[in-house]
Design an enzyme around this catalytic site. Structure first.
Site, PDB file in Angstrom:
ATOM      1  N   LYS A 232     -24.948 -40.634  49.033  1.00  0.00           N
ATOM      2  CA  LYS A 232     -26.092 -40.718  48.120  1.00  0.00           C
ATOM      3  C   LYS A 232     -26.025 -42.008  47.311  1.00  0.00           C
ATOM      4  O   LYS A 232     -25.026 -42.280  46.649  1.00  0.00           O
ATOM      5  CB  LYS A 232     -26.071 -39.509  47.174  1.00  0.00           C
ATOM      6  CG  LYS A 232     -26.197 -38.182  47.906  1.00  0.00           C
ATOM      7  CD  LYS A 232     -26.068 -37.000  46.966  1.00  0.00           C
ATOM      8  CE  LYS A 232     -24.698 -36.871  46.390  1.00  0.00           C
ATOM      9  NZ  LYS A 232     -24.460 -35.625  45.647  1.00  0.00           N
ATOM     10  N   THR A 265     -31.536 -35.834  34.648  1.00  0.00           N
ATOM     11  CA  THR A 265     -31.014 -35.893  36.017  1.00  0.00           C
ATOM     12  C   THR A 265     -29.744 -35.057  36.196  1.00  0.00           C
ATOM     13  O   THR A 265     -29.145 -35.078  37.260  1.00  0.00           O
ATOM     14  CB  THR A 265     -30.682 -37.349  36.399  1.00  0.00           C
ATOM     15  OG1 THR A 265     -29.808 -37.865  35.400  1.00  0.00           O
ATOM     16  CG2 THR A 265     -31.919 -38.200  36.492  1.00  0.00           C
ATOM     17  N   GLY A 267     -27.362 -32.488  37.279  1.00  0.00           N
ATOM     18  CA  GLY A 267     -27.386 -31.418  38.289  1.00  0.00           C
ATOM     19  C   GLY A 267     -28.094 -31.818  39.576  1.00  0.00           C
ATOM     20  O   GLY A 267     -28.284 -30.966  40.453  1.00  0.00           O
ATOM     21  N   THR A 268     -28.471 -33.091  39.689  1.00  0.00           N
ATOM     22  CA  THR A 268     -29.190 -33.474  40.926  1.00  0.00           C
ATOM     23  C   THR A 268     -28.304 -33.317  42.164  1.00  0.00           C
ATOM     24  O   THR A 268     -28.769 -32.890  43.214  1.00  0.00           O
ATOM     25  CB  THR A 268     -29.710 -34.931  40.873  1.00  0.00           C
ATOM     26  OG1 THR A 268     -28.682 -35.736  40.337  1.00  0.00           O
ATOM     27  CG2 THR A 268     -30.955 -35.071  40.052  1.00  0.00           C
ATOM     28  N   GLY A 269     -27.008 -33.645  42.017  1.00  0.00           N
ATOM     29  CA  GLY A 269     -26.098 -33.549  43.169  1.00  0.00           C
ATOM     30  C   GLY A 269     -25.943 -32.104  43.621  1.00  0.00           C
ATOM     31  O   GLY A 269     -26.063 -31.798  44.819  1.00  0.00           O
ATOM     32  N   CYS A 270     -25.701 -31.211  42.649  1.00  0.00           N
ATOM     33  CA  CYS A 270     -25.552 -29.775  42.982  1.00  0.00           C
ATOM     34  C   CYS A 270     -26.830 -29.273  43.634  1.00  0.00           C
ATOM     35  O   CYS A 270     -26.800 -28.515  44.613  1.00  0.00           O
ATOM     36  CB  CYS A 270     -25.345 -28.936  41.721  1.00  0.00           C
ATOM     37  SG  CYS A 270     -23.952 -29.454  40.735  1.00  0.00           S
TER      38      CYS A 270
END
Ligand SMILES: Cc1ncc(COP(=O)(O)OP(=O)(O)O)c(N)n1
Ligand SMILES: Cc1ncsc1CCOP(=O)(O)O
Ligand SMILES: [Mg+2]
Length: 552
Positions: A232, A265, A267-270
């Site tokens: 990412k 933003t 928590g975008t990865g989770c």
């Protein structure tokens, strides 16, 4: 027949909450062992057969053994993600993000909690690790129950979000966890989704600064064992878009989304990892799942860019696309029956005749005293109606006057209007309520007490009753007269607004029926088939004020 139960497809989403520090190596090793041994015991408990006939027979036998839940229901496949992650008390990331993301994508999510963090939008204040045995116990509880009804060969995919370094640069895992990822988890993973810093850490600290570096990283990480890799590039310096590189061992895909200007933003990865797992659980293959997940995150960030939760630098976003609507709702109070007092209903034909624009007449009516506005556009193209409705909503919001949409629940939803008005031949009010949710205003046209009762049962907020007097505005509309109005008002459990042929000459007689449920009049031509809409509205307003201020 008893309940046949639910067929579950379980996908493991193995992630740790961002900002959830994972301590030294041994813990990671033990955790990964717990996952493996629980999975193994689950596999032992199931006899998997590949032949469909045998499978179905075995499944039916198991279903017969199940205790009935006392309700009749049929077998339904429920896509199911099991997430193994940490809890985020601020609810932006971790388990909470996974639950919301899966919910938003229509997938059931069970949870195994590895750590409980005390955190908010400012940072992480504390971490309490769940003992390894208890992580194992949670796994066993979920898997022993929720897998027993699997009737097709078990499909289990592992999505690993290797949270080690947050986008903001916080080191979330000790270096010793690296070997756990490399040796234990990556070889089991169907996809691993590192950000740039995590990719760099997985590769021993290599610098990753360009899109071309991301390609190399994806290839190197894939050689560590996972079937697919998504590197990412959200924190890629000087990149206009949010670029991610997907590699499936053979082909690369450069996935781009617009970069949303927002602080929300966390928590975008989770969320991205949960969405991938959710799409896989629904039966998607990997690349389409990744694309849907990326699009979901982009849209959710855009939707949530103006919400404010917490005082820190990085807020959570809204996975369920609900919060900014609630914030925008009229004055915090959903519906006031007194808003029905002078109800202005627009008509594009009349506007055309007088050369008025819809936004101008809405403004004029509000300035003349209209207390609620309904856009009733029978001939407009959807795109034009949408645009006009958006403009009118902005206007109405600036005056604190609710705006309802006639007939078009889709347009009301799209512009986040305050509600809809629907008739007996429009979308059923019960369905409109499901679509619009509990917060929106729903009005229903009723000519009889039975219709009024049904509107109440269906969850409407008010009824429009008429046509009270003859009118040319609506063709083939039966006139019910003042007697009909009285009958409905007496029966109605909901507030009533009278409509049909009402103007300055007869509004007094309508309001004078004196039945408490009657709250006002809804008017088209007496306001809009006029050269000056403000003057016409003021005149009607003054008649209505006279009625309410004069004793009987
Ligand atoms: C306030 C109010 N009452 C009744 C109506 C009529 O609605 P409906 O019966 O659906 O007819 P159309 O307006 O859609 O032609 C209304 N619009 N507003
Ligand atoms: C939409 C509608 N529903 C019943 S009567 C009517 C028309 C009302 O228009 P007007 O106020 O011009 O009589
Ligand atoms: Mg209608």
């Amino acid at each position: 027949m008893g309940c046949l139960g639910t067929i579950s497809y379980t996908f493991f989403l193995l992630s740790y909450s961002s900002r959830n520090p994972i301590r030294s190596g041994p813990e990671g090793f033990q955790f990964s062992r717990a996952l493996k041994s629980s999975s193994r015991s689950m596999y032992r408990g199931l006899s998997l057969r590949t032949s469909m006939g045998e499978e179905t027979a075995a499944s039916m036998a198991r279903q017969d053994e199940r205790p009935s839940r006392g309700i009749e229901c049929s077998v339904r496949k429920v896509p199911h993600v099991l997430t193994v992650a940490g809890s985020d008390s601020g609810a932006g990331a971790g388990i909470q993000a996974d639950l919301k993301a899966c919910g938003a994508l229509g997938v059931y999510c069970s949870t195994v909690i590895t750590a409980v963090t005390a955190q908010n939008t400012v940072g992480v204040q504390g971490v309490h690790h769940v003992p390894e045995e208890f992580v194992g116990e949670q796994l066993k509880s979920v898997l022993s129950d929720m897998h027993v009804d699997v009737v097709k060969p078990l499909k289990a995919a592992l999505v690993v979000d290797p949270v080690m370094v947050s986008t903001s640069g916080d080191v979330l895992a000790a270096p010793s966890i690296l070997s756990v990822f490399r040796e234990e988890l990556l070889p089991m993973a169907d996809i691993v989704t590192p950000n740039l810093k995590e990719a760099s850490a997985l590769l021993g600290g290599v610098q990753l600064e360009t899109v071309s570096d991301m390609y190399s990283a994806a290839k190197s990480i894939q050689s560590l064992g996972p079937r697919n890799v998504l590197v990412k590039g959200g924190d890629l310096p000087a990149s206009k878009d949010a670029v991610d590189i997907f590699f499936d061992g053979e082909h690369f895909h450069e996935l781009r989304a617009s970069r949303i200007k927002t602080c929300n933003t966390h928590g975008t990865g989770c969320t991205l990892a949960s969405c991938i797992a959710a799409e896989l659980a629904k039966g998607s293959s990997m690349l389409p799942a990744v694309k849907v997940a990326k699009r979901f995150v982009e849209v959710a960030l855009d939707y949530s860019k103006d919400i404010i939760i917490g005082n820190g630098f990085q807020g959570p976003f809204d996975h369920l696309f609900k919060l900014s609507r609630v914030c925008n709702s009229c004055k915090g109070q959903r519906f006031k029956p007194s808003d029905l007092f002078l109800y202005a209903v627009t008509d594009s034909g009349m506007n055309k005749k007088w050369g008025h624009s819809i936004t101008d007449v809405v403004k004029a009516a509000i300035e003349g005293g209209a207390t609620i506005v309904q856009l009733r556009e029978k001939v407009a193209e959807t795109r034009d109606f949408f645009k006009t409705a958006e403009e009118c909503l902005e206007m109405c919001r600036s005056y604190g006057v609710p705006l309802l949409i006639n007939d078009r629940v889709d347009v009301a939803l799209a512009i986040d209007a305050d509600g809809v008005h629907i008739g007996q031949s429009d979308m059923p009010a019960r369905v409109a309520r499901i679509l619009l949710g509990p917060e929106k205003i729903i009005g229903v046209s009723c000519k009889t007490p039975e219709q009024a009762e049904q509107a109440w049962l269906d969850g409407a907020d008010y009824i429009g009753c008429g046509g009270v007097f003859p009118t040319t505005t609506k063709e083939n509309n039966l006139t019910i007269g003042l007697e009909g109005l009285k009958t409905v008002c007496l029966a109605s459990k909901l507030p009533v607004v009278a409509i049909g042929g009402i103007g300055v000459g007869n509004a007094h007689s309508v309001m004078k029926i004196g039945i408490p449920s009657l709250k006002g009049v809804a008017v088209v031509s007496a306001l809009f088939d006029r050269e000056c809409v403000t003057t016409a509205t003021k005149m009607l307003h003054s008649v209505l004020m006279d009625v309410v201020s004069t004793p009987n």
